[in-house]
Design an enzyme around this catalytic site. Structure first.
Site, mmCIF file in Angstrom:
data_model
loop_
_atom_site.group_PDB
_atom_site.id
_atom_site.type_symbol
_atom_site.label_atom_id
_atom_site.label_comp_id
_atom_site.label_asym_id
_atom_site.label_seq_id
_atom_site.Cartn_x
_atom_site.Cartn_y
_atom_site.Cartn_z
ATOM 1 N N THR A 267 45.877 50.314 41.331
ATOM 2 C CA THR A 267 45.641 51.055 43.148
ATOM 3 C C THR A 267 45.593 50.191 44.281
ATOM 4 O O THR A 267 45.493 49.450 44.782
ATOM 5 C CB THR A 267 44.719 52.136 42.858
ATOM 6 O OG1 THR A 267 43.891 51.731 42.205
ATOM 7 C CG2 THR A 267 46.031 53.173 42.109
ATOM 8 N N THR A 268 43.435 50.008 44.233
ATOM 9 C CA THR A 268 43.950 49.956 46.185
ATOM 10 C C THR A 268 43.315 48.061 45.618
ATOM 11 O O THR A 268 41.880 48.241 45.273
ATOM 12 C CB THR A 268 42.543 50.867 46.382
ATOM 13 O OG1 THR A 268 43.205 52.416 45.898
ATOM 14 C CG2 THR A 268 42.648 50.517 48.314
#
Lengths: 281, 262
Positions: free
Chosen positions: A54-55
């Site tokens: 994800t991030t």
């Protein structure tokens, strides 16, 4: 994998690919052993459900740049892995982190690392930072077909430009779109992945281009915390299991160095403690 | 269809060997030797950018003597072979031994199948966890491969230089000591074998034209490192000052060293 094509046929004079001009490992791989290229697999047209990372955030500071990522990989609504590592040091002065399908991401990062080293060994000098960024763009473009099948992976590339006129501003961040488009992030910060909206908002308020490395690490971890706060696919620093964000710092003097566990832990604990007093950060 | 002139295989091989040997003998020499901290490469090379010594992989280095375009082909092919193996399997699966046999096959095939053999000698070196695990493979123009303990000498004056190095054991020597003995061997006069006859002539060009690199045992991941000329000069100079009476060559080095710095 086509292991049989790894070694040239015994006793023969070198295959043409070994003597061909050029210094790209990817080009060589395409000629010598195409089965090993990412994207070289059979396709069935369906969508594939694979773990996704994800991030990722990139932040410049005075004299360098850093890249950091949370540790969660998700598969649908499940946490596939809690301590996945999405940030890779690719050579002395560059690092890459990839959001998206984890399998593709790891392969892209590995191939990109070999590509940079391969060039350096053949020519005796490193590629320029722009050269590295363009090489990575080509690889992302090569993955377009898989991206259509749901296996998209988008890298964030950071590097210290050893040819920069001002060493204080030599840290650079380059982002990509899924088609291989390459964009220089001149604001000094950027984020990619599912929580990037929140991370970028945090960075926009907090980023200080004249900060030192320690302050930049703190800002990056705060941004990841904000992403985790509002995005289910991004993981918080896990104080119980002692899993903290991965951070790679790149400076002219020390090159690309992974932040050691103790420092990462100290920063993560400080951020979490700060949020207990002031949840807004 | 024209009938080619008949030549016996024996004669063909003999002539090819002769051609390759003559070509190699014209070139300057290169030495690869192990010491306490790893593997040292020393080559006489007037060019600053066209290297005779190179990194092939994390723990593997390459040195060559002979025709530049030919060993450059082999160097690039070796890097490709190693990177391909490391990418397909794992970085730890790339070994000096497999690279050496890749070169042996290639050189052997070129020697027997092509009109002109490669006029090269190469050395593949892999640094191990301890000096006795270091591997040095010496490959010649016909694909012969010999694993040498301690040191490999290639190029023109190989016999003389080997003679000068034969009695020394560098398993516990420092880098500077090993470098000094390699350089003094490299600059030994071929005729007398002791370096006493014509003092200045053979030695002086060599000092400014040394390509020096090491595979350092203690460096993680990529062990290969070039040693810049200034550091080489310093190492050669300091030894001359400290161990002056050791050999007849040393005072020469000391007097030449300050000149090199300019």
């Amino acid at each position: 994998m086509e292991q049989s094509s790894v070694a040239p046929s015994s006793g023969a004079v070198l295959p043409a690919a070994y003597l061909a001009p050029g210094s790209s490992f990817v080009d060589f791989l395409r000629a010598a052993s195409p089965g090993l290229l990412p994207g070289g697999r059979a396709e069935n047209g369906g969508r594939v459900d694979a773990p996704h990372g994800t991030t990722i955030v990139g932040v410049t500071f005075r004299g360098g740049v850093l890249i950091a990522g949370d540790r969660r990989a998700t598969s649908g609504n499940l946490i596939a892995q809690r301590d996945v590592d999405k940030v890779y040091v690719t050579d002395d002065h560059s690092a890459v982190a990839i959001a998206g399908a984890a399998g593709i991401a790891v392969e892209l990062a590995r191939l990109f690392t070999v590509e940079l080293q391969h060039y350096e060994k053949i020519h005796g000098v490193s590629l320029s930072l722009d050269g590295k960024a363009n090489q990575l763009a080509g690889m992302v473009r090569g993955n377009l077909e898989q991206a259509m099948m749901g296996l998209a992976a988008v890298p964030l590339f950071v590097g210290y430009d050893v040819n920069a006129a001002d060493p204080d501003r030599a840290g650079r961040i380059i982002s990509y779109d899924v088609a291989g488009g390459r964009y220089e992030e001149r604001a000094g910060y950027h984020a990619v992945g599912s929580g990037s909206l929140f991370a970028k908002s945090a960075l926009k308020k907090r980023h200080d281009p004249d900060a030192d490395a320690d302050a930049a690490v703190r800002v990056a971890v705060e941004a990841l915390y904000d992403a985790a706060d509002d995005d289910t696919a991004t993981g918080h620093p896990d104080l119980v299991r002692r899993i903290y964000p991965t951070v790679v710092l790149i400076t002219g003097a020390e090159g690309a160095v992974r932040l050691d566990d103790d420092r990462a832990e100290a920063v993560a604990r400080a951020v979490v403690a700060g949020r207990q007093e002031n949840p807004g950060g | 269809m024209s009938m080619p002139f008949y030549a016996s295989p024996e004669q063909l091989m003999r002539e090819r060997s002769e051609l390759a040997r003559k070509g190699i003998a014209k070139g300057r020499s290169a030495i690869v030797l192990t010491y306490a901290g790893g593997v040292l490469f020393v080559a006489e090379n007037p060019s600053k950018t066209l290297h005779k010594v190179s990194e092939i992989y994390d723990r593997i280095g390459f040195a060559a003597a002979g025709r530049y375009p030919e060993f450059e082909n082999l160097r690039v092919a070796g890097i490709r072979h190693a990177d391909l193996t490391g990418y397909a399997y794992d970085r730890r699966d790339v070994s000096g031994r497999s690279l050496a046999s890749f070169y042996a096959k290639t050189l052997g095939a070129i020697f027997t199948e092509q009109i002109k053999p490669y006029e090269v000698e190469i050395c593949v070196a892999e640094v191990g966890a301890s000096p006795d695990l270091d591997q040095l493979y010496h490959l010649t123009y016909d694909g012969s491969i010999i694993e040498e303990p301690g040191f490999v000498v290639m190029g023109g004056q190989a016999e003389t230089i080997s003679g000068a190095l034969r009695d020394s054991d560098h398993a516990s020597s420092s880098l500077a000591e090993t470098l000094r003995s390699a350089v003094s061997a490299l600059t030994t006069e071929p005729t007398t074998g002791k370096g006493t006859a014509s003092k200045g002539e053979a030695r002086e060009p060599a000092l400014g034209q040394l390509e020096v690199a090491v595979l350092e045992r203690d460096r993680p991941h990529r062990a290969f490192r070039r040693i810049p000329p200034a550091v080489v000069t310093e190492m050669l100079g300091e030894g001359a000052a400290k161990t002056e009476p050791a050999t007849a060559e040393k005072p020469e080095d000391a007097s030449a060293a300050p000149d090199e710095k300019k």
